[in-house]
Design an enzyme around this catalytic site. Sequence first.
Site, mmCIF file in Angstrom:
data_model
loop_
_atom_site.group_PDB
_atom_site.id
_atom_site.type_symbol
_atom_site.label_atom_id
_atom_site.label_comp_id
_atom_site.label_asym_id
_atom_site.label_seq_id
_atom_site.Cartn_x
_atom_site.Cartn_y
_atom_site.Cartn_z
ATOM 1 N N ARG A 50 48.046 57.426 35.043
ATOM 2 C CA ARG A 50 46.845 57.270 35.881
ATOM 3 C C ARG A 50 45.610 57.163 34.992
ATOM 4 O O ARG A 50 44.667 56.426 35.286
ATOM 5 C CB ARG A 50 46.702 58.431 36.881
ATOM 6 C CG ARG A 50 45.378 58.368 37.633
ATOM 7 C CD ARG A 50 45.296 59.177 38.928
ATOM 8 N NE ARG A 50 46.099 60.359 38.968
ATOM 9 C CZ ARG A 50 45.823 61.522 38.361
ATOM 10 N NH1 ARG A 50 44.722 61.648 37.641
ATOM 11 N NH2 ARG A 50 46.638 62.545 38.462
ATOM 12 N N TYR A 102 30.481 40.519 52.313
ATOM 13 C CA TYR A 102 31.876 40.685 52.700
ATOM 14 C C TYR A 102 32.013 41.796 53.748
ATOM 15 O O TYR A 102 31.459 42.894 53.578
ATOM 16 C CB TYR A 102 32.685 41.023 51.448
ATOM 17 C CG TYR A 102 34.121 41.353 51.720
ATOM 18 C CD1 TYR A 102 34.982 40.386 52.227
ATOM 19 C CD2 TYR A 102 34.622 42.620 51.493
ATOM 20 C CE1 TYR A 102 36.305 40.681 52.489
ATOM 21 C CE2 TYR A 102 35.955 42.924 51.739
ATOM 22 C CZ TYR A 102 36.786 41.951 52.248
ATOM 23 O OH TYR A 102 38.082 42.240 52.509
ATOM 24 N N LYS A 199 41.131 37.548 44.163
ATOM 25 C CA LYS A 199 40.728 36.178 44.462
ATOM 26 C C LYS A 199 40.863 35.295 43.210
ATOM 27 O O LYS A 199 41.967 35.045 42.785
ATOM 28 C CB LYS A 199 39.299 36.199 45.027
ATOM 29 C CG LYS A 199 39.062 37.312 46.080
ATOM 30 C CD LYS A 199 39.855 37.156 47.348
ATOM 31 C CE LYS A 199 39.852 38.390 48.238
ATOM 32 N NZ LYS A 199 38.547 38.927 48.604
HETATM 33 C C1 PLP Z 1 38.014 40.143 49.151
HETATM 34 C C2 PLP Z 1 36.643 40.552 48.799
HETATM 35 C C3 PLP Z 1 36.328 41.894 48.534
HETATM 36 C C4 PLP Z 1 37.344 43.018 48.674
HETATM 37 O O1 PLP Z 1 38.362 42.941 47.727
HETATM 38 P P1 PLP Z 1 39.877 43.433 47.995
HETATM 39 O O2 PLP Z 1 40.566 43.046 46.736
HETATM 40 O O3 PLP Z 1 40.356 42.680 49.198
HETATM 41 O O4 PLP Z 1 39.829 44.893 48.232
HETATM 42 C C5 PLP Z 1 35.029 42.201 48.170
HETATM 43 N N1 PLP Z 1 34.079 41.237 48.078
HETATM 44 C C6 PLP Z 1 34.346 39.939 48.335
HETATM 45 C C7 PLP Z 1 33.247 38.936 48.212
HETATM 46 C C8 PLP Z 1 35.617 39.547 48.702
HETATM 47 O O5 PLP Z 1 35.867 38.262 48.980
#
Ligand code: PLP
Length: 383
Positions: A50, A102, A199
């Site tokens: 961790r 978001y 992403k």
């Molecule tokens: C998807 C997203 C998040 C959150 O991220 P996760 O990996 O889904 O927890 C935060 N900000 C933006 C702009 C996103 O597109």
Amino acid sequence: MSSSKNLGTKYIHAGAHPDPSTGAIMTPIYQTSTFVQASPGVHKGYEYARSQNPTRFALEEAFAVIENAQFGLAFSSGVAATDAVMRLLVPGDEVVAAHDMYGGTYRLFSKVYEKMGIVFNYVDTANAENVAKAITPKTKLIWIETPTNPLMNITDIEAVSNIGKKNNCIVCVDNTFASPYLQNPLDQGASIVMHSATKYLGGHSDVIQGALMMNDESLRDQLYFIQKSTGAVPGPQDCFLVLRGIKTLHVRMQRHCENGIKVAHYLRQHPKVGKVFWCGFEDHHNHDIAKKQMRGFGGMISFTLKDDTVEAATKVLSSTKIFSLAESLGGVESLINHPASMTHASIPRDRRIANGLSDGLIRLSVGIEDAEDIIEDLAQAIG
Ligand SMILES: *Cc1c(COP(=O)(O)O)cnc(C)c1O
């Protein structure tokens, strides 16, 4: 626009060192929970996974490199990374945050941290003056997202960072939409960069992960302490996948940008399309700021139909063949999304509408397929 020259070499070698025990060129997946000590306290820098894991450390080094940062930290999701930043605050502290961001960030702020005594001021950060006006002596954090999800609003990172410095506030930029290939907020003076590595960094829709990057050592120490104390760390396999994703970030982003330009212009001239939200248009209200701080405009585009209703949007959303109807973005394949009912459903409707997010808005994550196939798919779906 600053140049994207030499980013490829940087991304391919970021965090990569031959494995010391075998020479393996790729960082091994250290799938282990603990590390053997020779005698109490005598070890190789690794005690418990961790707190320390070699695969995660390689990725955290890569995170730092790609955002021109001193330090990088990896989290089990983007939201966990945002949560770690919020844990720097104490009850009574105030946050100035973007009103268009978001949905999951808004949910974390409004449903989790508000009841813990953190006070949020939501403003339209597209005008940096609004940020300055919302600051009080209790403001500790400014949270911006640029371009915003899903309306592609642009905030001047340098202007907001200067406001933050003047008022002793941490400025955190959610850089998920741009990716480090298009924009590096620390270079513009921000204190922390946050990414949903799920992403563009991962890039293949196969992992959930978050990242924080920063230059300030005391901030890094506080956030590392929070990371190991609250435990939202990614596993080594997920770290391996994101390390692999980063190696092709520049090649993917070049194609996302090329396809994005074609799709944005195609949509704009379509007789059935209403508004197209994309910061690459010269008449986008903050195009000059986008040009100043970004190297390109990416593959995220939102649009409405002239018939801006859920019914008309639903018809398009359910007739695409190359675009898959799904939440998320930034993968190699094209995705289509209905923010009002999917990614942004956690924002109350009146708030959404007031911010310009209509019920009929459609969001595209333009992938890296062949542009003509992507456009043909939109053509048949819009009809
Ligand atoms: C998807 C997203 C998040 C959150 O991220 P996760 O990996 O889904 O927890 C935060 N900000 C933006 C702009 C996103 O597109």
